[in-house]
Design an enzyme around this catalytic site. Structure first.
Site, PDB file in Angstrom:
ATOM      1  N   HIS A 155       0.881  -1.179   0.000  1.00 19.48           N
ATOM      2  CA  HIS A 155       0.000   0.000   0.000  1.00 19.48           C
ATOM      3  C   HIS A 155       0.910   1.218   0.000  1.00 19.48           C
ATOM      4  O   HIS A 155       1.518   1.537   1.034  1.00 19.48           O
ATOM      5  CB  HIS A 155      -0.881   0.015   1.257  1.00 19.48           C
ATOM      6  CG  HIS A 155      -1.759  -1.190   1.391  1.00 19.48           C
ATOM      7  ND1 HIS A 155      -3.068  -1.218   0.972  1.00 19.48           N
ATOM      8  CD2 HIS A 155      -1.507  -2.424   1.895  1.00 19.48           C
ATOM      9  CE1 HIS A 155      -3.593  -2.405   1.223  1.00 19.48           C
ATOM     10  NE2 HIS A 155      -2.662  -3.163   1.779  1.00 19.48           N
ATOM     11  N   ARG A 194      -0.051   4.307  -1.030  1.00 12.92           N
ATOM     12  CA  ARG A 194      -0.814   5.488  -0.581  1.00 12.92           C
ATOM     13  C   ARG A 194      -0.911   6.645  -1.565  1.00 12.92           C
ATOM     14  O   ARG A 194      -1.386   7.704  -1.176  1.00 12.92           O
ATOM     15  CB  ARG A 194      -0.235   6.031   0.744  1.00 12.92           C
ATOM     16  CG  ARG A 194       0.004   5.009   1.837  1.00 12.92           C
ATOM     17  CD  ARG A 194      -1.246   4.355   2.302  1.00 12.92           C
ATOM     18  NE  ARG A 194      -1.064   3.634   3.566  1.00 12.92           N
ATOM     19  CZ  ARG A 194      -1.848   2.668   3.969  1.00 12.92           C
ATOM     20  NH1 ARG A 194      -2.868   2.267   3.226  1.00 12.92           N
ATOM     21  NH2 ARG A 194      -1.653   2.070   5.110  1.00 12.92           N
ATOM     22  N   HIS A 250      -8.732  -9.695   0.617  1.00 10.67           N
ATOM     23  CA  HIS A 250      -8.535  -9.562   2.058  1.00 10.67           C
ATOM     24  C   HIS A 250      -9.653 -10.367   2.707  1.00 10.67           C
ATOM     25  O   HIS A 250     -10.820 -10.015   2.599  1.00 10.67           O
ATOM     26  CB  HIS A 250      -8.622  -8.085   2.462  1.00 10.67           C
ATOM     27  CG  HIS A 250      -8.377  -7.863   3.922  1.00 10.67           C
ATOM     28  ND1 HIS A 250      -7.285  -7.174   4.395  1.00 10.67           N
ATOM     29  CD2 HIS A 250      -9.076  -8.258   5.016  1.00 10.67           C
ATOM     30  CE1 HIS A 250      -7.332  -7.161   5.723  1.00 10.67           C
ATOM     31  NE2 HIS A 250      -8.407  -7.806   6.123  1.00 10.67           N
ATOM     32  N   HIS A 302      -2.192 -12.493   2.759  1.00  6.30           N
ATOM     33  CA  HIS A 302      -1.814 -12.467   4.187  1.00  6.30           C
ATOM     34  C   HIS A 302      -2.547 -13.484   5.079  1.00  6.30           C
ATOM     35  O   HIS A 302      -3.325 -13.112   5.962  1.00  6.30           O
ATOM     36  CB  HIS A 302      -1.941 -11.072   4.767  1.00  6.30           C
ATOM     37  CG  HIS A 302      -3.160 -10.270   4.399  1.00  6.30           C
ATOM     38  ND1 HIS A 302      -4.418 -10.786   4.340  1.00  6.30           N
ATOM     39  CD2 HIS A 302      -3.295  -8.954   4.090  1.00  6.30           C
ATOM     40  CE1 HIS A 302      -5.271  -9.841   4.020  1.00  6.30           C
ATOM     41  NE2 HIS A 302      -4.615  -8.726   3.850  1.00  6.30           N
ATOM     42  N   ASP A 358       2.505  -6.734   2.490  1.00  2.00           N
ATOM     43  CA  ASP A 358       1.354  -5.915   2.905  1.00  2.00           C
ATOM     44  C   ASP A 358       1.854  -4.611   3.532  1.00  2.00           C
ATOM     45  O   ASP A 358       1.250  -4.087   4.476  1.00  2.00           O
ATOM     46  CB  ASP A 358       0.430  -6.680   3.866  1.00  2.00           C
ATOM     47  CG  ASP A 358      -0.912  -5.983   4.091  1.00  2.00           C
ATOM     48  OD1 ASP A 358      -1.212  -5.026   3.360  1.00  2.00           O
ATOM     49  OD2 ASP A 358      -1.646  -6.402   5.005  1.00  2.00           O
TER      50      ASP A 358
HETATM   51  O1  DOR Z   1      -3.769  -3.672   8.500  1.00  2.00           O
HETATM   52  C1  DOR Z   1      -3.936  -3.466   7.309  1.00  2.00           C
HETATM   53  N1  DOR Z   1      -3.822  -2.222   6.785  1.00  2.00           N
HETATM   54  N2  DOR Z   1      -4.264  -4.479   6.510  1.00  2.00           N
HETATM   55  C2  DOR Z   1      -4.578  -4.290   5.216  1.00  2.00           C
HETATM   56  O2  DOR Z   1      -4.741  -5.259   4.514  1.00  2.00           O
HETATM   57  C3  DOR Z   1      -4.734  -2.920   4.698  1.00  2.00           C
HETATM   58  C4  DOR Z   1      -3.821  -2.043   5.376  1.00  2.00           C
HETATM   59  C5  DOR Z   1      -3.885  -0.576   5.030  1.00  2.00           C
HETATM   60  O3  DOR Z   1      -4.134  -0.233   3.882  1.00  2.00           O
HETATM   61  O4  DOR Z   1      -3.610   0.220   5.932  1.00  2.00           O
END
Ligand code: DOR
Length: 443
Positions: free
Chosen positions: A60, A62, A174, A228, A298
């Site tokens: 991720h 962002r 997920h 995950h 992840d």
């Molecule tokens: O804890 C998590 N945060 N698990 C995820 O799969 C998404 C992620 C996030 O985007 O912050």
């Protein structure tokens, strides 16, 4: 431009051998070329191992929309420093990547800002099955069967059936059951103890959702990848589904368990939640047995200020892309796995799961995405050294043995001993989904 890497122990698909590797422009041009071969640069890699660059298929980063936490510039530097040459990024950015147009906006950002190679998943919503059925330039479709960070969620059976029926791209999800999580949240309403995160996002939540997704994949004969995996129960039942279903484990679920909340608090607040020591062991066992094929991070950064809000206001997620290879190479040094297994889990398998063309192996004609690793180098992970924008790691203060010391992206050296080639730009990963996934491409 020709680069000749000499004297490394090279991790080839079937053996580790001391051979030279010739890179010509962006490709591996020859393995063990004749002594007379000349090159513009000769790298004496005595004492080092050469492996394919890591492909992290779950990050991720962002961008766009949440760039106070992370962005492609910082995250791709973290990749280069960690031996990761390609990442596949999740759609819970803002806006969510849920249309071809929004996906292509992200691809343009990747081309502009990423030092390493990139790919972006398209996100599922209850309404966009048609759009997903036409999607391209993507490794596949991401479904949040349980909600996590952001508002992407497809929980209704009818919508899930439609997505599995109408689309052909590989699907990943997920898997945490929304109904179970909501009921548990009520049970623990008012808690401020982060340990309850593992009671709210419990075993049942993970197992119900993973079984539900597997059932959909089987009935629709649709390729599916379980993200995950966090419980030993899932780790035990995965692997019995022919070529249809693959799965992955993440470093935080392999190395952390509920006992670590005392030390690390909500820095290890993750979805799916951290489980128990026996789950750590079961996940390793499943990797060794081939029931779980991939290790990915992840990588899900949040700022320390956001984490400091305290549970349950603190967001779930932790950064890992920079240290994942070292974390697993350290296991090689501990005698818990082999370097060839690491290459299989982190390079070759993700390329095959997502049908990525010409990556994941050291083979003639493959892309020159490579990492030179020093299996003897001991280095401490320190927050202040992190390239990630959030600048912290749950492994802060941990010393590991086995690190990438040089990284090549499409034939260009982008990282050497702490120095990054900041102006390098990676390329979009290419997919051949007609290849049919992991088992179809296994030798
Ligand atoms: O804890 C998590 N945060 N698990 C995820 O799969 C998404 C992620 C996030 O985007 O912050």
């Amino acid at each position: 431009m020709k680069t000749l890497i000499k004297n490394a122990q090279v991790v080839l698909p079937k053996e580790i051998a001391q051979v030279s590797v010739l890179i010509e422009d962006d490709k591996i041009a020859a393995i063990d070329p004749s002594i007379a071969t000349t090159a513009d640069e000769v790298v004496d890699a005595e004492g080092l191992h050469l492996i394919p660059g890591v492909i992290d298929d779950q990050v991720h980063f962002r961008e766009p929309g949440l760039t106070h936490k992370e962005d492609l510039t910082h995250a791709s530097r973290a990749c280069a420093a960690g031996g990761v040459t390609t990442f596949l990024e999740m759609p819970n950015t803002i806006p969510n990547a849920i249309t071809q147009e929004l996906l292509e906006d992200k691809l343009a950002l990747g081309a502009q800002n990423s030092m390493v190679n990139y790919g972006f998943y398209i996100g599922a919503t209850p309404e966009n099955a048609e759009e997903l059925s036409r999607a391209h330039r993507t490794p596949g479709i991401k479904i949040f069967i349980g909600s996590s960070t952001g508002n992407l969620l497809v929980d209704e059976q009818e919508a899930l059936e439609r997505i599995f029926a109408l689309t052909t791209l590989p699907i990943t999800a997920h898997c945490e059951d929304e109904t179970t999580v909501r009921a548990n949240k009520e049970k623990y309403a008012g808690t401020t103890d982060v340990r309850d995160h593992s009671r709210i996002r419990d075993y049942e939540a993970a197992v119900i959702a993973t079984r539900r997704a597997i059932d959909l994949a089987q009935r629709h004969n649709h390729r599916f990848h379980v993200l995950h995996v966090s419980t030993g129960i899932e780790a035990d039942f995965l692997g019995d589904f022919g070529g249809l279903i693959t799965a992955e484990a993440c470093p935080h679920h392999l190395f952390f368990n509920v006992d670590d909340y005392d030390r690390l608090g909500n820095l290890i607040q993750m979805n799916p939640s951290i489980k128990h020591a026996e789950d750590n062991a079961k996940l390793w066992e499943a990797l060794h047995a081939g029931r779980i094929q991939v290790i990915a991070t992840d990588h899900a950064p949040h700022t320390l200020e956001e984490k400091a809000q305290g549970y349950p206001a603190s967001p779930s997620g932790l950064p890992a892309v920079e240290n994942s290879l070292a974390l697993i190479l350290n296991e090689v040094n501990q005698g818990n796995c082999t370097l060839q297994q690491v290459v299989s889990w982190m390079c070759d398998a993700p390329a095959r799961v997502w049908d990525i063309v010409n990556k994941g192996r050291i083979e003639v004609g493959y892309d020159a995405d490579l990492a030179l690793v020093d299996m003897n180098l001991r280095k401490e992970i320190r927050n202040e050294d992190q390239q990630t924008k959030c600048k912290w790691s749950p492994w802060n203060g941990v010393t590991l043995q086995g690190w990438a010391v040089r990284t090549y992206v499409m034939g260009t050296e982008v990282y050497r001993d702490g120095q990054l080639k900041l102006d390098h730009r990676g390329q979009e990963a290419q997919y051949d989904h007609a290849r049919g996934g992991f088992w179809a491409t296994q030798d």
